[in-house]
Design an enzyme around this catalytic site. Structure first.
Site, mmCIF file in Angstrom:
data_model
loop_
_atom_site.group_PDB
_atom_site.id
_atom_site.type_symbol
_atom_site.label_atom_id
_atom_site.label_comp_id
_atom_site.label_asym_id
_atom_site.label_seq_id
_atom_site.Cartn_x
_atom_site.Cartn_y
_atom_site.Cartn_z
ATOM 1 N N LYS A 236 60.209 43.323 26.328
ATOM 2 C CA LYS A 236 60.609 43.712 24.967
ATOM 3 C C LYS A 236 59.399 44.273 24.224
ATOM 4 O O LYS A 236 58.919 43.702 23.239
ATOM 5 C CB LYS A 236 61.226 42.526 24.241
ATOM 6 C CG LYS A 236 62.514 42.038 24.905
ATOM 7 C CD LYS A 236 63.046 40.780 24.261
ATOM 8 C CE LYS A 236 64.293 40.278 24.997
ATOM 9 N NZ LYS A 236 64.809 39.009 24.437
ATOM 10 N N ASP B 50 67.710 29.970 30.623
ATOM 11 C CA ASP B 50 67.885 30.829 29.456
ATOM 12 C C ASP B 50 68.727 30.157 28.373
ATOM 13 O O ASP B 50 69.877 29.768 28.613
ATOM 14 C CB ASP B 50 68.546 32.142 29.881
ATOM 15 C CG ASP B 50 68.594 33.146 28.744
ATOM 16 O OD1 ASP B 50 67.550 33.390 28.127
ATOM 17 O OD2 ASP B 50 69.687 33.673 28.481
#
Length: 297
Positions: A137, A223
């Site tokens: 990201k 996650d």
């Protein structure tokens, strides 16, 4: 996973793109208001505390603006910075210094900001086994610089790009049909191509984590899992004969206020997208002082 070598080629390309974007060869304000033969010195200073990163980019920017500008870093990347501290001394044509100022500061402020935020996360997990990782990201076109800044702050790099390693995420697993099916498909792909790379498998539940372990996964990303579930997976791993060969990584909306508890579960890695997508720029300024002699031309 970590490299602290400065990405010179990436910096060169990024500086060229940024200067072109800024039309640095047509700085009409500076051309019309600053005497052509005026020499000057300047300093880049902090306006807040932080961690240094990106000093070589400053030199690259000014080398492309004007090779005669002299750039002297006052600190090294990774150094802790106090408010008001000098980072860089510069000297040369006043026009060149002013034209390159914003581009140099844009890079330096971003990279110092990433290093500073990374340092806070690293400090927050001090005393645990957990290492802080970045993600993909990053700002488009600036990945190598963003990831370098993470290492300057004491963090570690996850994969650089899609070719660096396998990362089976939820959409890959959904397309393959299940965790085990996705892992087996990757193994077949490696055998078919003759490639052997690290593989990370993303799971969302304890059940999926156990399935990944049973399928022989050696790196599992947990996650957006609650701390209690992460603790349960850590315990499951501890009971396996191959526990020492298995990496557990936590990820997903991890914040400075939540990362200590996550690190306390016993995970090995914590990946944090915010390091590069949400780090506030470090407040820096460049102050110019005109010199007593004309700039040689």
């Amino acid at each position: 996973m970590t490299t602290t070598e400065f990405p010179s080629a990436a910096a060169r390309a990024a500086a060229a793109a940024a200067l072109a974007e800024d039309a640095s060869g047509k700085d009409i304000t500076t051309e019309w208001s600053v005497p052509e033969d005026l020499a000057a010195t300047a300093e880049i200073r902090t306006r807040q505390s932080g961690i240094a990163a990106g000093l070589p980019v400053v030199a690259e920017v000014f080398a492309q603006v004007d090779p005669e500008v002299k750039v002297e870093p006052a600190v090294a990347d990774g150094a802790r910075l106090a408010d008001g501290q000098v980072l860089v001394h510069l000297s040369g044509s006043a026009r060149s210094l002013i034209t390159g100022e914003r581009t140099a500061l844009n890079f330096l402020q971003r990279m110092c900001g990433i290093a500073t935020l990374t340092g806070r996360y690293v400090q927050a997990v001090a005393g645990t086994r957990a290492r802080i990782l970045d993600t993909r990201k990053t700002a488009p076109g600036l990945r190598a610089l963003d990831k370098y800044a993470v290492t300057a702050g004491g963090g570690h790099n996850h994969r650089l790009d899609l070719a660096a390693m396998v990362l089976l995420k939820e959409n890959h697993i959904a397309a393959a049909g299940a965790v085990t099916a996705a892992i087996e498909a990757v193994r077949r792909g490696m055998a078919r191509t003759g490639q052997t790379v690290e593989s990370d498998v993303e799971v969302q539940t304890v059940t999926q984590a156990v399935e990944a372990l049973d399928a022989g996964a050696r790196w599992i990303m947990l996650d957006n899992m609650p701390v209690a579930d992460i603790e349960q997976v850590v315990k499951v791993r501890a009971g396996r004969a191959d526990a020492s060969r298995i990496l557990l990584e936590a990820s997903g909306t991890i914040r400075l206020d939540t990362v200590p508890a996550i690190a306390g579960t016993g995970v090995d890695l914590i990946s944090v997208g915010a390091l590069t997508h949400s780090a506030p720029a470090l407040d820096l300024t460049m102050l110019l002082t005109t010199g007593p002699v004309p700039c040689p031309r």
